[in-house]
Design an enzyme around this catalytic site. Structure first.
Site, PDB file in Angstrom:
ATOM      1  N   ASP A 464      32.167  33.511  45.501  1.00 52.86           N
ATOM      2  CA  ASP A 464      33.270  32.589  45.222  1.00 52.86           C
ATOM      3  C   ASP A 464      32.776  31.259  44.661  1.00 52.86           C
ATOM      4  O   ASP A 464      33.571  30.452  44.169  1.00 52.86           O
ATOM      5  CB  ASP A 464      34.070  32.310  46.497  1.00 52.86           C
ATOM      6  CG  ASP A 464      34.972  33.476  46.873  1.00 52.86           C
ATOM      7  OD1 ASP A 464      34.810  34.559  46.293  1.00 52.86           O
ATOM      8  OD2 ASP A 464      35.831  33.314  47.760  1.00 52.86           O
ATOM      9  N   GLU A 531      38.023  40.334  41.110  1.00 51.29           N
ATOM     10  CA  GLU A 531      38.738  40.744  42.324  1.00 51.29           C
ATOM     11  C   GLU A 531      40.188  40.298  42.242  1.00 51.29           C
ATOM     12  O   GLU A 531      40.480  39.115  42.248  1.00 51.29           O
ATOM     13  CB  GLU A 531      38.064  40.188  43.579  1.00 51.29           C
ATOM     14  CG  GLU A 531      37.748  38.700  43.563  1.00 51.29           C
ATOM     15  CD  GLU A 531      37.115  38.234  44.862  1.00 51.29           C
ATOM     16  OE1 GLU A 531      35.961  38.634  45.104  1.00 51.29           O
ATOM     17  OE2 GLU A 531      37.778  37.501  45.621  1.00 51.29           O
TER      18      GLU A 531
END
Length: 861
Positions: A464, A531
């Site tokens: 992330d 994602e």
């Protein structure tokens, strides 16, 4: 898959203390059985005594390895199945999300001992004996025969691989005792995490994850072999191979010998001298060894576009007339490259295999919550990926047995491998210099261990977030030294890192892309998305809902539901679901409507990314599978029950596909093959809610290799019914059906779609016939014909294979298509395959029901 495979972690029959033979595999002793574990709090003896043969383990928990502590205790029935109902909440020391630390007083917050006895072959006496570990979580003191072999200053890191020389402590020809004092992860330890995919197990995965083996070598061992293949792109009629390996002299004297290699009928060799204790990198370059230049090599491809050709490299080192060590490496000749498609201030990374662009369509893969190993589950996971026409899996926080990576090579599934988000792996500001050392060593172990797998197509050294420059330098240094043969990204996001810069991949925006977005939204995602998915609530079919909780918990919604949903995502998805399809009044209705909701949303997402190639170049569906029984982020559930999303993905990802585009009402043909198609015939039909034909047209069509061709735009009448239907068919020149797709659409438009009128569809009865079972070994094949003889629509028809008596589903199951809709008088012939063993001795039952379809049951002969 059999219930015993999916649910049970069956205790193996334990060998007596004097029957100590272990399984031999590939010249190694696999230390699998005859283990026992116990909490250090319950043991009064010292480590030397515990690690000596004959020590009594009365009161310990027998187990096999690999296993975590929790998995072993569940297998010993210390706790009831934590996957059923709310049993998980009753485990001691639960760790509520988003916390990571074990609470004070947890029985898992102390060290646990793992102990086994085994016999080392007598022929190891004049050899060097090695003990190998592939992941210990998190630290350990390792003892052998009363001697400390390695302590926590060495054995640290969940992703470290260890190869320990135990020659001085080993007793070849006799019984040996191995004991590990394993300490759980804490603080900034770089361990495994499940983020928010499922609950964190209270032991945090403490234990031995993968295989423990013992093997022997002579004076010189072969380590870290690598095969690098380079094609003469854009042609692929020549491959240049570079072979390297590290030779290590473990003796206190100089050794001279010959390193030999063979690849099929190709041989090569080199004389090498090693000083005492020296480790030397030895290379075979195609410039020096012309036999490593291969003409017309057999290439490795992802399964959607070509064969999975594999080669074996065999290395051996001979000195003084003896072979001191051998190594075998399986590899594929292929080349992974990438280029940046820059447009409109966008940057989309496009991956290539053997010089050909490819749209990556896959999902985020997870192992069992308790990390229980199962090759059968891995096989089912990969067969499902192929069945859905997916070509990739993302391994966030690289996990998975060697078997998984080997099978991906064999089956042609690409793998995106990298670190995990939302954990100590990304809390760089709290790292100490020692943490950085563990991270770098873990990264190096990972790269070296996996670099020969042709299935691995990219490395992610962030998730992330991208690492700070000092950490990024360390990761890039490892890649430069150990593997510069494939692309890498500093994170799974679009944010540029200090050193590597723009990634060309994309994440977010949070939380909607993890919960729900309308079908038309995905056509705006011009990117490689690492994602995403309209997956915030995915209620499984009713059959497996009943397997995960008691009947009383099914309806009204209960804590068993709460435990299996994510509060950040399901409210968004549920609001959209109820707005589009109406609020269910019971669990059966909820389950059926959910499959339709998932099918519509997920099909459109996968279609969009291929339709917009190569401004869009890939999508990783979040997520692919489930670590335990849950109700979000999955293409099939923990029990291997496919959901509506599964069949939406399967249809969308067919390699030659006709589709409706929600953003502009166009019809496109998407070709994922690397050759043109001409002479195609496209049929487009629109029906109103009452099955009255509104439009019907037929047109000639063609599509270029790897192309996306717009063939028409729909002109929707303004006075059409609130809900209407679109049927698309693509035939070849002979009239053979290639692609058939059915859409339900709203006159309100996609963003404000209202499908509640679907509940007003008149009841439909279908005719069902089934062939006799065709059996090949345990594989059962069946042909099912479903016909709609009526004048109305048979919507979301759902055939399934059940066990005749228990009515439990037979899983995994491979239907050619499902949740199909049949126009009046339409007939579909579907193929289905399942495994005879998964009937658990019962006879098969075919059941067909659907949204508005009266259920029919037929015993299969």
């Amino acid at each position: 898959m059999k219930t015993r495979i999916v649910l049970a972690f069956t205790l193996l029959v334990m060998l007596t203390i004097n029957c100590l033979a272990q399984i031999s595999t590939s010249g190694k002793l696999l230390l699998k059985d005859n283990w026992a574990i116990q909490s250090s709090k319950e043991i009064k003896s010292d480590a030397k005594t515990i690690s000596s043969t004959g020590f009594r383990t009365d009161g310990w928990y027998p187990t096999s390895v690999p296993t975590t502590v929790l998995a072993a205790l569940v297998a010993n029935k210390v706790y009831p199945d934590p996957y059923y109902g709310t049993n998980f909440n009753n485990l001691p020391g639960t760790i509520p999300y988003p916390k990571r630390e074990m609470p004070d007083g947890s029985r898992f917050k102390v060290a646990w001992w793992y102990r086994t006895e085994f016999k080392i072959p007598a022929e190891y006496k004049k050899m060097h004996t090695w003990l190998q570990f592939h992941s210990i979580n998190y630290k350990a003191n390792i003892w052998l025969n009363g001697k400390l072999i390695a302590d926590t200053t060495t054995i640290e890191g969940a992703y470290r691989l260890f190869n320990l020389d135990i020659s001085k402590a080993a007793m070849p020809g006799d019984n040996n005792c191995l004991a590990l004092e394993i300490f759980p992860p804490k603080g900034m330890d770089l361990t495994i995490t499940w983020v928010d995919w499922n609950p964190t197990p209270p032991d945090r995965g403490m234990g031995i994850w993968y295989d423990v083996t013992v093997h022997a070598t002579g004076d010189v061992s072969i380590e870290s072999p690598q095969v690098v293949t380079k094609l003469n792109l854009p042609s692929t009629d020549q491959a240049r191979l570079t072979i390297t390996a590290v030779l290590r002299n473990t003796e206190a004297k100089k050794v001279t010998g010959v390193l030999k290699g063979t690849i099929e009928n190709i041989t090569f060799s080199k004389e090498v001298s090693l000083e005492s204790g020296e480790a030397k990198l030895v290379s075979f370059l195609p410039e020096t060894f012309p036999q490593l230049v291969l003409a017309n090599p057999r290439l490795w491809w992802p399964h959607t576009v070509g064969p999975q050709n594999l080669y074996d490299l065999n290395l051996s080192f001979d000195a003084s007339g003896k072979t001191t060590d051998t190594k075998k490496v399986r590899f594929g000749i292929r080349e992974i490259t990438a280029w940046m498609n820059n447009f409109d201030k966008q940057h989309t990374k496009v991956f290539q295999v053997n010089g050909k662009n490819i749209v990556i369509r896959g999902g985020g893969y997870v192992q069992d919550l308790m990390l229980r190993p199962s090759n059968e589950r891995v096989d089912a996971d990969l067969m499902y990926a192929k069945h859905m026409n997916l070509n990739a899996l993302r391994m966030e926080a690289p996990r998975g047995s060697d078997y998984l990576f080997e099978r991906c090579d064999e089956e042609g599934i690409l793998l995106m491998v990298g670190w995990c988000c939302c954990s100590s792996w990304e809390k760089w500001e709290k790292w100490t210099p020692h943490t950085g050392d563990v991270a770098e060593a873990s990264w190096k172990d990972l790269i070296i261990h996996l670099r020969n797998h042709p299935s691995v197509f990219t490395w992610l050294y962030g998730s992330d977030n991208f690492p700070p420059a000092d950490v990024e330098k360390r990761y890039l240094k490892v890649l430069d030294e150990c593997d510069n043969t494939r692309p890498s990204e500093s994170s799974a996001t679009q944010e540029p890192s200090v050193i590597a810069g723009i990634t060309g991949v994309h994440m977010g925006p949070y939380p909607d892309v993890y919960a729900y977005e309308t079908p038309s939204y995905w056509y705006t995602k011009l990117e490689f998305n690492t994602e995403a998915g309209p997956t915030g609530e995915q209620i499984p079919p009713i059959e497996t809902m009943r397997m995960m909780m008691p009947e009383k918990d099914l309806w009204p919604m209960s804590p068993s539901w709460d435990l299996r949903l994510h509060k950040a995502f399901y409210p968004i998805a549920r609001t959209a679901f109820e707005s589009r399809y109406g609020k269910p009044t019971g669990v059966e209705e909820y389950c059926m409507k959910s499959q339709v909701f998932q099918n519509e949303a997920v099909k459109a997402m996968f279609e969009a990314f291929a339709a917009n190639k190569y401004r869009s170049s890939g999508i990783i569906y979040w997520m692919y599978n489930s670590a335990w029984p849950k109700m979000y982020w999955q293409l099939y559930d923990y029990y291997f029950m496919p959901n509506g999303a599964f069949y939406g993905a399967k249809s969308a990802c067919e390699p030659l596909h006709i589709q409706y585009c929600y953003d502009d009402n166009s019809i496109k043909i998407v070709n994922c093959f690397y050759h043109d198609f001409t002479g195609l015939i496209a049929k487009v039909r629109i029906y109103d809610f009452n099955m009255k034909p509104v439009m019907s047209t037929m047109m000639d069509a063609k599509v270029a290799a790897d192309g996306s061709e717009k063939i028409s735009t729909l002109d929707i009448p303004k006075d059409i019914s609130k809900v209407y239907f679109l049927k698309l068919e693509l035939n070849d020149a002979s009239g053979k059906l290639i692609s058939s797709n059915f859409y339900w659409l709203s006159s309100n438009g996609d963003e404000k779609a209202d499908f509640t009128d679907l509940s007003k569809l008149p009841s439909a009865t279908v005719n069902v016939t089934a062939s006799e079972i065709q059996q090949e070994g345990n594989k059962c094949k069946l042909t099912v014909t479903i016909e709609n003889p009526g004048t109305g629509l048979a919507f979301a028809v759902n055939p399934k294979i059940l066990k005749l008596t228990s009515k439990e589903p037979v899983l995994p199951v491979f239907w050619e298509d499902n949740y199909i809709s049949l126009l009046p008088k339409e007939k579909r012939v579907l193929q289905v395959e399942f495994d005879l063993q998964n009937l658990d001795g019962e006879k098969p039952l075919l059941k067909v029901d659907g949204w508005n379809v009266s259920a029919i049951e037929k015993e299969i002969k």
